[in-house]
Write an enzyme that holds these catalytic residues in place. Structure first.
Site, PDB file in Angstrom:
ATOM      1  N   LYS A 277       0.909  -1.300   0.011  1.00  0.00           N
ATOM      2  CA  LYS A 277      -0.074  -0.074  -0.159  1.00  0.00           C
ATOM      3  C   LYS A 277       0.755   1.101   0.227  1.00  0.00           C
ATOM      4  O   LYS A 277       0.549   2.203  -0.581  1.00  0.00           O
ATOM      5  CB  LYS A 277      -1.051  -0.084   1.284  1.00  0.00           C
ATOM      6  CG  LYS A 277      -1.783  -1.221   1.287  1.00  0.00           C
ATOM      7  CD  LYS A 277      -2.444  -1.341   0.073  1.00  0.00           C
ATOM      8  CE  LYS A 277      -2.757  -2.881  -0.003  1.00  0.00           C
ATOM      9  NZ  LYS A 277      -3.400  -3.443  -1.317  1.00  0.00           N
TER      10      LYS A 277
ATOM     11  N   GLU B 217      -2.933   7.599   8.609  1.00  0.00           N
ATOM     12  CA  GLU B 217      -3.568   8.649   7.539  1.00  0.00           C
ATOM     13  C   GLU B 217      -4.658   9.423   8.710  1.00  0.00           C
ATOM     14  O   GLU B 217      -4.899   8.699   9.411  1.00  0.00           O
ATOM     15  CB  GLU B 217      -4.609   7.766   6.606  1.00  0.00           C
ATOM     16  CG  GLU B 217      -3.647   7.430   5.278  1.00  0.00           C
ATOM     17  CD  GLU B 217      -4.460   6.513   4.426  1.00  0.00           C
ATOM     18  OE1 GLU B 217      -5.531   6.298   4.780  1.00  0.00           O
ATOM     19  OE2 GLU B 217      -3.831   6.160   3.503  1.00  0.00           O
TER      20      GLU B 217
ATOM     21  N   HIS C  64     -16.281  -4.978   6.038  1.00  0.00           N
ATOM     22  CA  HIS C  64     -15.469  -5.108   4.896  1.00  0.00           C
ATOM     23  C   HIS C  64     -16.119  -6.190   3.783  1.00  0.00           C
ATOM     24  O   HIS C  64     -15.186  -6.165   2.810  1.00  0.00           O
ATOM     25  CB  HIS C  64     -14.084  -5.162   5.130  1.00  0.00           C
ATOM     26  CG  HIS C  64     -13.460  -4.045   6.220  1.00  0.00           C
ATOM     27  ND1 HIS C  64     -13.472  -3.021   5.760  1.00  0.00           N
ATOM     28  CD2 HIS C  64     -12.964  -4.304   7.370  1.00  0.00           C
ATOM     29  CE1 HIS C  64     -12.877  -2.281   6.783  1.00  0.00           C
ATOM     30  NE2 HIS C  64     -12.770  -3.011   7.863  1.00  0.00           N
TER      31      HIS C  64
ATOM     32  N   ARG D 176      -7.061  -7.419 -10.027  1.00  0.00           N
ATOM     33  CA  ARG D 176      -7.811  -8.543 -10.443  1.00  0.00           C
ATOM     34  C   ARG D 176      -8.987  -7.932 -10.904  1.00  0.00           C
ATOM     35  O   ARG D 176      -9.392  -7.147 -11.005  1.00  0.00           O
ATOM     36  CB  ARG D 176      -8.104  -9.412  -9.210  1.00  0.00           C
ATOM     37  CG  ARG D 176      -8.943  -8.373  -8.115  1.00  0.00           C
ATOM     38  CD  ARG D 176      -9.456  -9.426  -7.118  1.00  0.00           C
ATOM     39  NE  ARG D 176     -10.310  -8.632  -6.264  1.00  0.00           N
ATOM     40  CZ  ARG D 176      -9.991  -7.944  -5.284  1.00  0.00           C
ATOM     41  NH1 ARG D 176      -8.575  -7.778  -4.729  1.00  0.00           N
ATOM     42  NH2 ARG D 176     -10.916  -7.084  -4.435  1.00  0.00           N
TER      43      ARG D 176
HETATM   44  C1  MV4 Z   1     -10.046   4.532   5.475  1.00  0.00           C
HETATM   45  C2  MV4 Z   1     -11.135   4.716   6.126  1.00  0.00           C
HETATM   46  C3  MV4 Z   1     -11.131   5.941   6.750  1.00  0.00           C
HETATM   47  N1  MV4 Z   1     -10.162   6.853   6.757  1.00  0.00           N
HETATM   48  N2  MV4 Z   1      -8.932   5.350   5.381  1.00  0.00           N
HETATM   49  C4  MV4 Z   1     -11.127  -0.023   4.693  1.00  0.00           C
HETATM   50  C5  MV4 Z   1     -10.659  -0.826   3.476  1.00  0.00           C
HETATM   51  C6  MV4 Z   1      -9.397  -0.224   2.967  1.00  0.00           C
HETATM   52  N3  MV4 Z   1      -9.336  -0.466   1.860  1.00  0.00           N
HETATM   53  C7  MV4 Z   1      -9.411   1.203   3.321  1.00  0.00           C
HETATM   54  N4  MV4 Z   1     -10.689   1.005   4.469  1.00  0.00           N
HETATM   55  C8  MV4 Z   1     -10.895   2.371   4.873  1.00  0.00           C
HETATM   56  N5  MV4 Z   1      -9.646   3.382   4.881  1.00  0.00           N
HETATM   57  C9  MV4 Z   1      -8.954   6.524   6.242  1.00  0.00           C
HETATM   58  N6  MV4 Z   1      -7.806   7.261   5.953  1.00  0.00           N
HETATM   59  C10 MV4 Z   1     -12.156   4.022   6.348  1.00  0.00           C
HETATM   60  C11 MV4 Z   1     -11.989   2.763   5.591  1.00  0.00           C
HETATM   61  C12 MV4 Z   1     -13.235   1.842   5.701  1.00  0.00           C
HETATM   62  C13 MV4 Z   1     -13.775   1.615   4.420  1.00  0.00           C
HETATM   63  C14 MV4 Z   1     -13.572   1.575   3.239  1.00  0.00           C
HETATM   64  C15 MV4 Z   1     -14.127   1.404   2.262  1.00  0.00           C
HETATM   65  C16 MV4 Z   1     -15.237   0.418   2.036  1.00  0.00           C
HETATM   66  C17 MV4 Z   1     -15.726   0.288   3.493  1.00  0.00           C
HETATM   67  C18 MV4 Z   1     -14.879   0.771   4.699  1.00  0.00           C
HETATM   68  C19 MV4 Z   1     -15.501   0.338   5.793  1.00  0.00           C
HETATM   69  C20 MV4 Z   1     -14.679   0.766   7.031  1.00  0.00           C
HETATM   70  C21 MV4 Z   1     -13.568   1.593   6.840  1.00  0.00           C
END
Ligand code: MV4
Length: 507
Positions: A122, A206, A241, A298
């Protein structure tokens, strides 16, 4: 970049279930022969029956079958397959697998091992994105080395902050820190979790975005340097998720934002010399700022909604790209037509904390009619194996606008009959009817915020209770007469579905 075309004649699909079937269907339309692999739990599976040939690769656990690179390559050799499609999950984002396939002289239908590797980190992905002017969530673009440094940065960006594992992704290894007093402990935990889960303790910070939308962009690139975006998918309705509903286009993205996100996604993909299908994930805050999160290298579960609104068969494009052809269209030739929604139907019980509810499908009838697509791999009478993901099917609808797509999905859900196991179908119907879904204002907290099991069993009015009682008495008398209870009626799910219909008819 120069590549010579190499016609694919036989594809081995290194996957199972609906996605294996989905891939084989496109291959068949292209006149390409197909090879299935299967575990001992999948001898009777539909992807095995559909393929021209099938090879058993081991016992039921994935680690002994669908994840065995050596056995999969041996199956290629045995059958003379000249290409491998990994689908999603399993080995699809394993750079070692992609490399092993190529080293065996076969075509990997996906990106290069180098792209997979780069996006698997990442931190490396964020660095590449930043260099190309793609917005990132405020935070560090480097691994944290010590707690004091971490605290300094967290103070600068302001609490709450999120600590993420560089080798994580999809939500694994994330920790929210609300205040400085908790920072040291959370960072130590994050590092040790990352070491044990991924063998890589690198973490970064972050700014925590509390109510984001998850919006991702589909990209396609060929091996000649051409790259296009196929617009966005909104995937904010998820539970722990695990995505529940995906749609395209997003209700909150306008033309200007669509173009800005699409162009940013293309820059991210180009930054790593990407080819084949990929997805660039963003989160969007309440002010509609978008930030790059990660890139998935993917074909995604939710790719059908993009296919429905663009008319592009993403699997066919993947195969053509792998054969060395340039993209068969330009960005200007792509347009959004109507609206598509997908719901994932899981064998999980929403009334019981979504406990996996695997067993035998006593009855299974798919919805039909205009604008309905079902991507599945089951039939009535089949047993759902306990070893794999509990997703039974993806139900996809396409209509001319969002409102009609929602109505069409509710209609399709009402036609879908699954008995013998509990499913998430009525949970999906609940979400689709919710005012926050209907007006597009939902974010990733939707399920947490609005769902309790009670919403699936609305209190019945006096009149409804009477009708239900009369109906139950009638059923009981009918069954006594037949002196044999039809299988469908003894399943708890079948029963619940009936009372639902009564409640709605009288509502
Ligand atoms: C975040 C966030 C809030 N702030 N980053 C969750 C999966 C991963 N791909 C990154 N994710 C998140 N990153 C920051 N700086 C909240 C999430 C997140 C989320 C993101 C996408 C879809 C569902 C989610 C559920 C909980 C938290």
């Amino acid at each position: 970049m120069s590549v010579s075309n190499r016609k694919i004649r036989k594809i081995l699909v290194a996957n199972r279930g609906e996605i294996a079937l989905r891939i084989m269907r496109s291959a068949k339309e292209m006149g390409i022969r197909t090879v299935a692999i299967y575990s001992e739990a999948d001898r009777e599976a539909l992807h095995v029956r559909y393929a021209d040939e099938a090879v058993c690769v081991g016992p039921p656990p994935s680690s002994e079958s669908y994840l065995r690179i050596d056995r999969i390559l041996e199956a290629c050799r045995q059958t003379g397959a000249d290409a491998v499609h990994p689908g999603y999950g399993f080995l699809s984002e394993n750079a070692r697998f992609a490399r092993a396939v190529e080293e065996a002289g076969l075509i990997f239908i996906g990106p290069s091992p180098e792209s997979i590797e780069l996006m698997g980190s990442k931190l490396a992905a964020k660095e590449a994105a930043q260099k190309h002017g793609v917005p990132l969530v405020p935070g560090t673009a480097e691994a944290l080395t010590d707690v004091e440094q971490g605290k300094r940065i967290a103070r600068e960006i302001g609490y709450p902050v999120l600590i993420k594992a560089s080798a994580g992704g999809g939500g694994k290894g994330m920790r929210v820190v609300e205040k400085e007093e908790d920072f040291a402990e959370q960072m130590e935990r994050a590092v040790s979790e990352a070491v044990s889960a991924f063998g890589d303790g690198a973490v970064f910070i972050e700014k925590y975005i509390g109510s984001p939308k998850h919006i991702e962009i589909q990209v396609l690139g060929d091996r000649h340097g051409n790259m296009v975006y196929l617009f966005e998918r909104e995937c904010s309705v998820q539970r722990r998720h695990q995505k529940v509903i995906e749609e395209a286009p997003s209700a909150v993205v306008d033309e200007a934002m669509r173009r800005a996100m699409g162009e940013a996604a293309v820059r991210v993909a180009k930054a790593c010399g990407y080819y084949n299908a990929g997805t660039v994930e963003f989160i969007v805050d309440e002010q509609r700022n978008f930030y790059f999160l990660e890139m998935n290298t993917r074909l995604q579960v939710e790719h059908p909604v993009t296919e429905m609104i663009t008319g592009v068969d993403l699997v066919k494009e993947q195969i053509r790209i792998a054969e060395g052809y340039p993209l068969s269209f330009t960005q200007d030739e792509l347009a959004i037509n109507g609206h598509a929604i997908e719901v994932r139907v899981y064998a999980e019980d929403p009334r019981n904390n979504f406990l996996p509810n695997v067993g035998k499908l006593l009855s299974y009838e798919r919805p039909q009619g205009p604008g309905v697509r079902v991507d599945d791999a089951f039939e009535a009478g089949m047993q759902i194996p306990i070893y794999y993901d509990p997703m039974i099917a993806k139900l996809i609808v396409h209509a001319k606008n969002r409102e009609e797509a929602i109505a069409r999905m509710l209609r399709a859900i009402s036609e879908y009959t699954i008995t013998g196991i509990a499913t998430t179908l009525d949970f999906c119907a609940f979400a689709l009817r919710h005012p926050s879904f209907v007006d597009g204002s939902f974010d990733t907290n939707f399920v947490k915020k609005y769902f309790t099991p009670e919403v699936l069993n609305p209190a019945l009015s006096e009149e409804e209770l009477q009708t239900a009682a009369a109906f139950a008495t009638h059923l009981w008398a009918e069954q006594k007469q037949q002196s044999q209870v039809p299988a469908g009626n003894i399943s708890p799910n079948g029963g619940v579905k009936r009372s639902w219909k009564i409640a709605r008819r009288n509502a």
